[in-house]
Design a protein around this motif. Structure first.
Motif, short mmCIF file in Angstrom:
data_model
loop_
_atom_site.label_atom_id
_atom_site.label_comp_id
_atom_site.label_asym_id
_atom_site.label_seq_id
_atom_site.Cartn_x
_atom_site.Cartn_y
_atom_site.Cartn_z
N ASN A 58 0.66 -1.27 0.39
CA ASN A 58 0.27 -0.15 -0.15
C ASN A 58 1.00 1.14 0.49
OD1 ASN A 58 -2.01 -1.40 0.10
ND2 ASN A 58 -2.47 -1.14 2.13
N VAL A 59 0.34 2.66 -0.05
CA VAL A 59 0.91 3.42 0.03
C VAL A 59 0.54 4.79 1.87
CG1 VAL A 59 0.74 6.00 -0.79
CG2 VAL A 59 0.48 4.24 -2.35
N GLY B 132 -1.45 10.94 -2.02
CA GLY B 132 -1.17 9.99 -1.67
C GLY B 132 -2.79 9.13 -1.86
N ARG B 133 -3.76 9.94 -1.40
CA ARG B 133 -5.00 8.90 -2.36
C ARG B 133 -4.95 8.68 -3.82
NH1 ARG B 133 -8.27 4.92 -1.05
NH2 ARG B 133 -7.08 4.55 -2.95
N GLU C 6 -4.58 0.48 -1.14
CA GLU C 6 -5.09 0.98 -0.09
C GLU C 6 -4.18 2.18 0.45
OE1 GLU C 6 -6.35 -1.13 2.28
OE2 GLU C 6 -7.93 -1.74 1.29
N LEU C 7 -5.01 3.58 0.75
CA LEU C 7 -4.23 4.24 1.20
C LEU C 7 -3.59 4.10 3.43
CD1 LEU C 7 -2.19 7.06 1.66
CD2 LEU C 7 -5.03 8.47 1.62
N ASP C 8 -2.79 4.20 3.70
CA ASP C 8 -3.13 4.11 4.79
C ASP C 8 -2.16 5.38 5.80
OD1 ASP C 8 -3.75 1.28 4.49
OD2 ASP C 8 -1.47 0.34 4.67
N VAL D 211 -8.47 7.85 3.80
CA VAL D 211 -7.57 7.01 3.95
C VAL D 211 -8.31 5.86 4.14
CG1 VAL D 211 -6.49 5.94 6.25
CG2 VAL D 211 -6.15 8.08 5.22
N ALA E 170 -2.42 5.77 -4.79
CA ALA E 170 -2.90 4.33 -4.35
C ALA E 170 -4.14 4.52 -5.64
CB ALA E 170 -3.53 4.93 -2.73
N LEU F 192 -2.17 13.34 2.08
CA LEU F 192 -2.58 12.21 2.09
C LEU F 192 -3.73 12.66 0.81
CD1 LEU F 192 -4.31 12.25 5.50
CD2 LEU F 192 -3.36 10.85 4.70
#
Length: 340
Positions: free
Chosen positions: A3-4, A26-27, A36-38, A59, A30, A23
């Protein structure tokens, strides 16, 4: 797996804006990768107080490490959290802010995992890579883009064989936005003791003080910026006067800051603040790539320069050829007369 992950920096129970910007980016990364984005956040007394500042940015999972000794930030426990979590989760990308904390934490984590780290990125993209030396092809690598060699070139850096691919980004480079799609929004509260040995808390913070910002350069709708071509500290007073009339803020190039004409916290560029104003008035600024990296997304760029061939004129929407001493007082007079 793969994941990212974004490390979310906090002050007390407030998530840093740079983390929310990452974020958002990152979204997008991802989603492009189909993963998925964590998010990871660590602090003291943060359970139930930070989740709503993180989840709206798309997220899927947020790991909330809440325990004594995790705030104020110290190097060892936060490094342990990320290193041990990454060994479990094996993310392919990790993003964090190029802040005081990020500059300390990022290298420690990347060194522990032998993963590599690109600092102060201005762009992040997904793309393929062909290694000419080995003839090997790589799909969906993180393009870590940043100025290099004193800002003379823009370098695209890839990390083909080691994970996670790690990058830090300055505040303001990416723009945050609430995610309108669907994400899992799962919250996980790990047992901190399983990730951080007691010895990691040996360093204690005796005093913690955060100085409030003196101005709102990053959020200003109008920025009047001066470079070495302004000529003197006294001439910068004219820029402050123009900014006051326009209800804007004053920025500067590194050359002007190094000359001692204006405070460092007003520096715009790769080694300063990144701004996204509606109007950016560049006064006596040549337009080195480091400076352009911090203001190129402005809505309208106006260049005031006595050199018609100045590099910044190539990206400016309007160019006024003349010295700051000649042009700025006329602008001040005009706006004062027409703002009543």
């Amino acid at each position: 797996m793969n994941n990212v992950i974004v490390y979310c920096e906090i002050e007390g129970t407030t998530v840093a804006e740079v983390s929310q910007e990452l974020l958002t980016k990152g979204r997008k990364l991802a989603s492009e990768l189909g993963v998925e984005l964590d998010a990871v956040v660590a602090g003291t007394g943060i359970k139930g107080k930070v989740e709503d500042q993180i989840l709206p940015y798309g997220v899927d999972r947020v790991f909330v490490f809440d325990g004594e000794g995790l705030f104020p930030y110290t190097s060892a426990p936060h490094t342990d959290i990320l290193v041990n979590l990454f060994k479990e989760e094996k993310p392919q990308i990790c993003l964090m802010g190029a802040t005081v904390i990020g500059r300390d934490l990022g290298p420690r984590v990347s060194s522990s995992l032998t993963s590599g780290l690109t600092a102060d990125c201005t762009q992040l993209e997904i793309g393929d890579y062909d290694d000419v030396r080995t003839g090997k092809h790589y799909d969906n690598l993180l393009y870590q883009i940043r100025p290099a060699f004193g800002g003379n070139i823009v370098a695209t850096i890839v990390n083909p064989d080691h994970r996670p691919q790690m990058a830090t980004v300055r505040s303001g480079v990416m723009q945050k936005a609430i995610y309108t799609g669907k994400a899992k929004g799962e919250v996980i509260y790990p047992d901190v003791a399983k990730y951080v040995p007691e010895i990691s808390y040996v360093v204690k913070v005796l005093d913690h003080h955060v100085e409030a910002a003196k101005h709102n350069l990053k959020g200003a709708a109008i920025v009047v910026a001066g470079g070495y071509g302004v000529g003197s500290k006294e001439n910068f007073d004219q820029l402050f006067a123009l900014a006051k009339v326009l209800h804007g803020e004053v920025g500067a190039s590194r050359a002007a800051v190094d000359a001692g004409w204006v405070d460092h916290d007003r520096q715009v560029g790769q080694t300063g603040v990144t701004v996204h104003p509606k109007v950016y008035i560049a006064c006596g600024i040549s337009g080195q790539i480091q400076h352009i990296a911090g203001m190129q997304d402005a809505g309208i760029i106006i260049s005031i320069n006595n050199d018609p061939e100045a590099p910044i004129n190539k990206i400016a929407d309007y160019v006024i050829v003349g010295t700051v001493e000649e042009v700025v007082p006329k602008l001040i007079k005009y706006y004062k007369q027409n703002s009543k």
